[in-house]
Scaffold this motif. Structure first.
Motif, mmCIF file in Angstrom:
data_model
loop_
_atom_site.group_PDB
_atom_site.id
_atom_site.type_symbol
_atom_site.label_atom_id
_atom_site.label_comp_id
_atom_site.label_asym_id
_atom_site.label_seq_id
_atom_site.Cartn_x
_atom_site.Cartn_y
_atom_site.Cartn_z
ATOM 1 N N LYS A 33 0.857 -1.179 0.000
ATOM 2 C CA LYS A 33 0.000 0.000 0.000
ATOM 3 C C LYS A 33 0.894 1.229 0.000
ATOM 4 N N SER A 34 0.355 2.351 -0.401
ATOM 5 C CA SER A 34 1.209 3.520 -0.625
ATOM 6 C C SER A 34 0.558 4.803 -0.147
ATOM 7 N N PHE A 35 1.429 5.776 0.141
ATOM 8 C CA PHE A 35 1.057 7.170 0.336
ATOM 9 C C PHE A 35 1.741 7.978 -0.760
ATOM 10 N N VAL A 36 1.005 8.876 -1.406
ATOM 11 C CA VAL A 36 1.577 9.808 -2.373
ATOM 12 C C VAL A 36 1.361 11.214 -1.827
ATOM 13 N N PHE A 37 2.446 11.917 -1.518
ATOM 14 C CA PHE A 37 2.332 13.251 -0.949
ATOM 15 C C PHE A 37 3.517 14.094 -1.395
ATOM 16 N N SER A 38 3.559 15.331 -0.947
ATOM 17 C CA SER A 38 4.598 16.258 -1.389
ATOM 18 C C SER A 38 5.351 16.819 -0.195
ATOM 19 N N ARG A 39 6.542 17.322 -0.459
ATOM 20 C CA ARG A 39 7.344 18.032 0.527
ATOM 21 C C ARG A 39 7.656 19.394 -0.064
ATOM 22 N N GLY A 40 7.228 20.447 0.637
ATOM 23 C CA GLY A 40 7.404 21.784 0.110
ATOM 24 C C GLY A 40 6.232 22.169 -0.780
ATOM 25 N N LYS A 41 6.272 23.377 -1.284
ATOM 26 C CA LYS A 41 5.183 23.929 -2.104
ATOM 27 C C LYS A 41 5.336 23.472 -3.547
ATOM 28 N N LEU A 42 4.219 23.008 -4.125
ATOM 29 C CA LEU A 42 4.208 22.564 -5.510
ATOM 30 C C LEU A 42 3.376 23.511 -6.353
ATOM 31 N N PRO A 43 3.804 23.778 -7.600
ATOM 32 C CA PRO A 43 2.950 24.549 -8.513
ATOM 33 C C PRO A 43 1.746 23.719 -8.944
ATOM 34 N N GLY A 44 0.771 24.378 -9.577
ATOM 35 C CA GLY A 44 -0.471 23.723 -9.958
ATOM 36 C C GLY A 44 -0.300 22.452 -10.772
ATOM 37 N N PRO A 45 0.503 22.456 -11.854
ATOM 38 C CA PRO A 45 0.654 21.231 -12.649
ATOM 39 C C PRO A 45 1.217 20.056 -11.850
ATOM 40 N N LYS A 47 0.835 19.594 -8.620
ATOM 41 C CA LYS A 47 -0.238 19.130 -7.736
ATOM 42 C C LYS A 47 -1.163 18.174 -8.478
ATOM 43 N N GLN A 48 -1.437 18.479 -9.741
ATOM 44 C CA GLN A 48 -2.271 17.590 -10.540
ATOM 45 C C GLN A 48 -1.546 16.287 -10.837
ATOM 46 N N MET A 51 -2.055 14.069 -7.930
ATOM 47 C CA MET A 51 -3.360 13.416 -7.959
ATOM 48 C C MET A 51 -3.398 12.297 -8.994
ATOM 49 N N ASP A 52 -2.737 12.502 -10.137
ATOM 50 C CA ASP A 52 -2.680 11.452 -11.155
ATOM 51 C C ASP A 52 -1.935 10.232 -10.637
ATOM 52 N N LEU A 53 -0.856 10.446 -9.883
ATOM 53 C CA LEU A 53 -0.102 9.327 -9.318
ATOM 54 C C LEU A 53 -0.926 8.590 -8.262
ATOM 55 N N ARG A 54 -1.699 9.332 -7.477
ATOM 56 C CA ARG A 54 -2.568 8.665 -6.502
ATOM 57 C C ARG A 54 -3.590 7.778 -7.197
ATOM 58 N N LYS A 55 -4.154 8.293 -8.285
ATOM 59 C CA LYS A 55 -5.137 7.507 -9.030
ATOM 60 C C LYS A 55 -4.475 6.290 -9.655
ATOM 61 N N LEU A 56 -3.252 6.450 -10.141
ATOM 62 C CA LEU A 56 -2.522 5.327 -10.732
ATOM 63 C C LEU A 56 -2.286 4.226 -9.706
ATOM 64 N N MET A 57 -2.033 4.593 -8.445
ATOM 65 C CA MET A 57 -1.709 3.619 -7.405
ATOM 66 C C MET A 57 -2.943 2.940 -6.807
#
Length: 341
Positions: A33-45, A47-48, A51-57
């Motif tokens: 099982k997985s967590f997909v998250f970010s470290r630091g501020k991400l620009p809009g693309p 961030k999307q 979300m695409d990687l979360r859907k892929l997983m």
């Protein structure tokens, strides 16, 4: 009246897959099982892309994982321990490039990839004449195919092992063909040292069946025959009497079980792949022994036999400074666990 905020607020996530099992009832292996998250501020693309990687997983990931600026890596480790999470996919952005880290819980190793190029799932769909991405595709995990990694280099062997365990293993003797809906392809180019990351949907089409007949069976709809003189005109109308694409013998398979209404057992069907995204071009730049910390097992920029440009040195320094803010905390926590045990 001012609002009081909880400074120790932790990331919120719904249970992965509800009451999803933690062990495969067929193979007996632990389901990754997985967590997909970010470290630091991400620009809009980006961030999307997250979300695409979360859907892929899906389905064994936290699709609605909510983060705050105050969350550190330790918060995610604590949360993941109780939810049997095995992998972290961490996105970050420096001034030079975005990065993706793939880490194995709870003690590593951690692979760091530089993202040279990427395309979102929406971009892929917009470029296609007939995009196809039904929700049913994500009810089962994708298959994974690795190509070009068998060069014998140790860091590529470790990369292969990590990616092979990121999705549940399959048993070819018991797997249901209907559960094989998606495929993730990673192709390594030894000349450029780049990895092409692709995500496809899998669909089958019976060989030798006209498109009109196939659509008629699939859609359960009575066709409009008012403008035709005979029912044979429906079957032999120009452009529909045969498949619009030639059947490639190498891309056809004999089915062992029924799949849907038109792909029947013991018949030949053509395998069609359609890209659904996201798409990435990655470069492995570093492997660390622990979880985002520890000894460096591989460093693309640290090869004494290679000449690095000034830009490469600056990019490496930026990457180390911005991506590894939580390394010290995690390393201290791992040391405390070792002393306790």
């Amino acid at each position: 009246m001012g609002r009081f905020r909880n400074k120790s607020r932790k990331p919120f996530v719904k249970p992965i897959g509800g009451k999803a099992p933690t062990v495969d009832h067929v193979t007996g292996d632990k389901i990754p099982k997985s967590f997909v998250f970010s470290r630091g501020k991400l620009p809009g693309p980006l961030k999307q892309l997250q979300m695409d990687l979360r859907k892929l997983m899906l389905p064994y990931t936290a699709l609605k994982l909510k983060e705050t600026k105050r969350n550190n890596l330790r918060d995610f480790v604590t949360l993941a321990s109780g939810m049997h999470v095995t992998h972290f996919l961490i996105l970050s952005k420096t001034d030079s490039a975005p990065y993706l880290r793939v880490a194995l819980m709870k003690h590593g190793p951690t692979l760091t990839f530089k993202i040279h190029k990427y395309s979102l799932a929406a971009d892929i769909a917009q470029s296609q004449l007939r995009p196809r991405c039904p929700l049913e595709l994500f009810k089962t995990p994708p298959l994974i195919v690795l190509s070009g990694f068998g060069t014998g280099e140790q860091h590529l062997k470790l990369t292969t092992n990590i990616f092979q365990t990121i999705f549940p293993a399959i048993d070819i003797n018991t797997v249901k063909l209907s559960s094989c809906q998606r495929i993730v392809l990673l192709n390594y180019d030894k000349e450029t040292k780049l990895i092409d990351f692709r995500h496809y949907s899998i669909r089958l089409q019976p060989v030798g069946v006209s498109r009109r007949i196939r659509k008629f069976v699939q859609n359960h709809q009575v066709p409009d025959l008012r403008s035709l003189q005979d029912v044979s005109d429906f079957l032999t109308k120009a452009g529909y009497g045969s498949e619009s694409e030639a059947d490639d013998e190498a891309a056809t398979v004999n089915l062992s079980s029924d799949i849907g209404r038109v792909n029947r057992a013991s018949t030949r069907s053509a395998v069609k792949l359609q890209e659904i995204g996201p798409r990435m071009t990655l470069q492995l730049v570093k492997i660390e022994q622990g979880l985002c910390a520890g000894d460096v097992l591989f460093n693309e920029y640290g090869n004494v036999n290679a000449k690095k440009s000034e830009n490469e040195e600056e990019n490496e320094q930026e990457s180390d400074e911005e991506m590894d803010r939580d390394e010290q905390e995690v390393e201290e926590e791992q040391e405390q666990e070792t002393e306790t045990s």
